[in-house]
Design an enzyme around this catalytic site. Structure first.
Site, mmCIF file in Angstrom:
data_model
loop_
_atom_site.group_PDB
_atom_site.id
_atom_site.type_symbol
_atom_site.label_atom_id
_atom_site.label_comp_id
_atom_site.label_asym_id
_atom_site.label_seq_id
_atom_site.Cartn_x
_atom_site.Cartn_y
_atom_site.Cartn_z
ATOM 1 N N ARG A 23 0.822 -1.217 0.000
ATOM 2 C CA ARG A 23 0.000 0.000 0.000
ATOM 3 C C ARG A 23 0.854 1.265 0.000
ATOM 4 N NH1 ARG A 23 -5.342 0.602 1.299
ATOM 5 N NH2 ARG A 23 -6.403 -1.320 1.698
ATOM 6 N N ARG A 27 -2.791 7.392 1.147
ATOM 7 C CA ARG A 27 -3.120 8.678 1.786
ATOM 8 C C ARG A 27 -2.053 9.247 2.711
ATOM 9 N NH1 ARG A 27 -8.766 6.551 3.726
ATOM 10 N NH2 ARG A 27 -7.319 4.811 3.879
ATOM 11 N N ARG A 36 -6.181 13.095 -4.901
ATOM 12 C CA ARG A 36 -7.494 12.618 -4.412
ATOM 13 C C ARG A 36 -8.435 13.759 -4.072
ATOM 14 N NH1 ARG A 36 -10.763 10.438 -3.463
ATOM 15 N NH2 ARG A 36 -10.910 9.033 -1.696
ATOM 16 N N ASP A 72 -7.323 -1.319 -7.055
ATOM 17 C CA ASP A 72 -7.818 -1.922 -5.823
ATOM 18 C C ASP A 72 -8.261 -3.342 -6.088
ATOM 19 O OD1 ASP A 72 -8.556 -0.997 -2.900
ATOM 20 O OD2 ASP A 72 -10.079 -2.418 -3.561
ATOM 21 N N TYR A 148 -15.157 -10.383 0.609
ATOM 22 C CA TYR A 148 -15.763 -9.050 0.449
ATOM 23 C C TYR A 148 -17.088 -9.137 -0.301
ATOM 24 C CZ TYR A 148 -11.824 -6.412 2.348
ATOM 25 O OH TYR A 148 -10.886 -5.881 3.195
HETATM 26 O O1 CP3 Z 1 -0.105 -0.887 -2.719
HETATM 27 C C1 CP3 Z 1 -0.416 0.118 -3.377
HETATM 28 O O2 CP3 Z 1 0.069 1.221 -3.150
HETATM 29 C C2 CP3 Z 1 -1.336 -0.042 -4.577
HETATM 30 C C3 CP3 Z 1 -2.702 0.210 -4.363
HETATM 31 C C4 CP3 Z 1 -3.616 -0.658 -3.497
HETATM 32 C C5 CP3 Z 1 -4.813 -0.142 -2.944
HETATM 33 N N1 CP3 Z 1 -5.489 -1.167 -2.389
HETATM 34 C C6 CP3 Z 1 -5.252 1.260 -3.040
HETATM 35 C C7 CP3 Z 1 -6.270 1.776 -2.097
HETATM 36 C C8 CP3 Z 1 -3.550 -2.016 -3.163
HETATM 37 C C9 CP3 Z 1 -2.460 -3.032 -3.443
HETATM 38 C C10 CP3 Z 1 -4.764 -2.319 -2.479
HETATM 39 C C11 CP3 Z 1 -5.111 -3.672 -2.017
HETATM 40 C C12 CP3 Z 1 -6.274 -3.852 -1.136
HETATM 41 N N2 CP3 Z 1 -7.473 -3.180 -1.177
HETATM 42 C C13 CP3 Z 1 -6.363 -4.839 -0.141
HETATM 43 C C14 CP3 Z 1 -5.307 -5.889 0.152
HETATM 44 C C15 CP3 Z 1 -4.187 -5.405 0.962
HETATM 45 C C16 CP3 Z 1 -4.535 -4.971 2.349
HETATM 46 O O3 CP3 Z 1 -4.257 -3.809 2.658
HETATM 47 O O4 CP3 Z 1 -5.022 -5.785 3.122
HETATM 48 C C17 CP3 Z 1 -7.622 -4.717 0.475
HETATM 49 C C18 CP3 Z 1 -8.157 -5.556 1.633
HETATM 50 C C19 CP3 Z 1 -8.320 -3.678 -0.200
HETATM 51 C C20 CP3 Z 1 -9.732 -3.231 0.012
HETATM 52 C C21 CP3 Z 1 -9.820 -1.816 0.398
HETATM 53 N N3 CP3 Z 1 -9.588 -0.749 -0.455
HETATM 54 C C22 CP3 Z 1 -10.165 -1.286 1.667
HETATM 55 C C23 CP3 Z 1 -10.480 -2.122 2.899
HETATM 56 C C24 CP3 Z 1 -10.136 0.103 1.545
HETATM 57 C C25 CP3 Z 1 -10.525 1.122 2.599
HETATM 58 C C26 CP3 Z 1 -9.578 1.171 3.720
HETATM 59 C C27 CP3 Z 1 -8.386 2.006 3.370
HETATM 60 O O5 CP3 Z 1 -7.256 1.537 3.540
HETATM 61 O O6 CP3 Z 1 -8.600 3.135 2.975
HETATM 62 C C28 CP3 Z 1 -9.735 0.427 0.214
HETATM 63 C C29 CP3 Z 1 -9.537 1.758 -0.390
HETATM 64 C C30 CP3 Z 1 -8.172 2.039 -0.922
HETATM 65 N N4 CP3 Z 1 -7.480 1.218 -1.777
HETATM 66 C C31 CP3 Z 1 -7.386 3.210 -0.694
HETATM 67 C C32 CP3 Z 1 -6.204 3.046 -1.426
HETATM 68 C C33 CP3 Z 1 -5.070 4.011 -1.526
HETATM 69 C C34 CP3 Z 1 -7.829 4.415 0.107
HETATM 70 C C35 CP3 Z 1 -8.752 5.214 -0.765
HETATM 71 C C36 CP3 Z 1 -8.704 6.703 -0.495
HETATM 72 O O7 CP3 Z 1 -9.486 7.152 0.341
HETATM 73 O O8 CP3 Z 1 -7.929 7.395 -1.148
#
Ligand code: CP3
Length: 347
Positions: A23, A27, A36, A72, A148
């Site tokens: 990740r 943010r 964003r 995502d 999910y």
């Molecule tokens: O790694 C990276 O930088 C690439 C991008 C990436 C995102 N999500 C962007 C994202 C990757 C590899 C993911 C994977 C992901 N997404 C997982 C598996 C890894 C982990 O962290 O367990 C999961 C479970 C998700 C599902 C998901 N997406 C959730 C639960 C959330 C909300 C919680 C959170 O962390 O904000 C997201 C949204 C999300 N995906 C954001 C980002 C940068 C935040 C969105 C924002 O508000 O800008």
């Protein structure tokens, strides 16, 4: 020139451990927040030029060894018939979840308008970066995607998913097989676009019973790995939080590397499975909320636990936390890059 990351994943000799952060584009970075502020999350994923820009920010700032494509894991749920929204607060929402065996019937092969942007972003990254930097593609692993789709969003303990698997084992297996078969072409497209490695995120893969892991979760992850064919690039599998006791089982996926959560001891993991696969991880992401001095000491301690000659990719034990100070992430990356692995014992 093959990138350091790919050499480590193939267990070839390396001069230092490659490093990236799960990740890493998110943010906690000011550039990401600026993008964003003007762009909703799904529009960002769907605009390759912007998605590439935020994927590159961690490379430009910290000089990590790989870019992971900005996307995502839930884009594929949407493409398979379970619509996903990313509201400003409260995490992702899947508005029409899978709750009955009949619901499984509406899961279809992925349509590509939600997902084509991911390979387009990868193509930009591969064109922009030098060969020394790897481009990582990714998807969920089948179980985490299905969890999910059943739950409808994030969950503390995924009770609905666990209950579904017990109450409707055939429908659950059918759902998992549909997910696995959808993920294969999605990842193949990423590989064709230039991904040097792909990671399968099974973040919640450890939430169920051991029989469920052995009979469904891991075999379906393997179905994805093997679906990519024998000439595939290296695959990294994250078996999920709380899976330290199941690392031998996770070898069954045939992934080239296993990514470890922060609870797993590196010396123990390397002794048990590190002779057979590359390992990745696993600094506790909350350590990046402390001080640069503490981070440097903890990172050195972590790397010192890897046996000489074993393949390893330095990373966090889960995604970076949004309150992390960028300078603290930098302290982690710089410490890894300065660390010199011990030479292997002569045979
Ligand atoms: O790694 C990276 O930088 C690439 C991008 C990436 C995102 N999500 C962007 C994202 C990757 C590899 C993911 C994977 C992901 N997404 C997982 C598996 C890894 C982990 O962290 O367990 C999961 C479970 C998700 C599902 C998901 N997406 C959730 C639960 C959330 C909300 C919680 C959170 O962390 O904000 C997201 C949204 C999300 N995906 C954001 C980002 C940068 C935040 C969105 C924002 O508000 O800008």
């Amino acid at each position: 020139m093959t990138s350091l990351l790919v050499r480590a994943l193939k267990r070839e000799p390396i001069e230092r451990y490659p490093v990236w952060m799960m990740r890493q584009a998110g943010r906690y970075l000011p550039g990401y927040r600026a993008v964003r502020a003007k762009t909703p999350f799904l529009d960002l994923c769907g605009t390759p030029s912007l998605a590439a820009e935020v994927s590159l920010e961690p490379i430009e700032r910290f000089d990590v060894d790989a870019a992971i494509v900005f996307a995502d894991i839930l884009l594929t749920a949407d493409a398979m018939g379970v619509p996903v929204a990313f509201p400003a607060k409260g995490g992702p929402k899947l508005t029409n979840p899978i709750r009955t065996p009949e619901d499984v019937e509406r899961i279809h092969e992925p349509t590509d308008e939600r997902t084509r942007c991911v390979s387009e972003t990868i193509a930009i990254l591969r064109k922009t970066l030098p060969a020394s930097k790897a481009v990582i593609g990714f998807s969920a692993a089948p179980f985490t995607l299905c969890a999910y789709m059943i739950e409808g969003g994030s969950s503390r303990d995924f009770q609905l998913t666990r209950k579904f698997a017990h109450a409707h084992p055939h429908a659950f297996r059918d759902l998992m097989a549909r997910a696995a078969d959808a993920l294969v072409p999605y990842l193949k497209e990423q590989i064709a676009a230039g991904a040097d490695a792909v990671q399968l995120f099974d973040t919640w893969g450890g939430i169920g019973t051991l029989p469920l892991a052995r009979e469904v979760v891991l075999p379906m992850a393997r179905r994805v790995v093997e679906g990519l064919g024998s000439d595939r690039p290296p695959v990294i599998y994250f078996p999920g939080i709380g899976t330290a006791a199941r690392l031998e089982d996770a070898l069954e996926t045939r992934a080239n590397a296993l990514s470890l959560d922060w609870q797993t001891d590196l010396a123990d993991a390397h002794a048990r499975v590190g002779g057979r696969v590359c390992l990745q991880g696993n600094l506790d992401p909350t350590l990046l909320l402390t001080t640069p001095d503490q981070i440097r000491a903890a990172t050195d301690d972590m790397l010192a636990r890897i046996p000489a000659g074993h393949a390893h990719v330095a990373n966090l034990g889960h995604g970076i936390i949004k309150e992390t100070a960028p300078d603290n992430a930098r302290a982690f990356v710089e410490t890894v890059k300065a660390f010199r692995p011990a030479a292997p014992e002569p045979a």
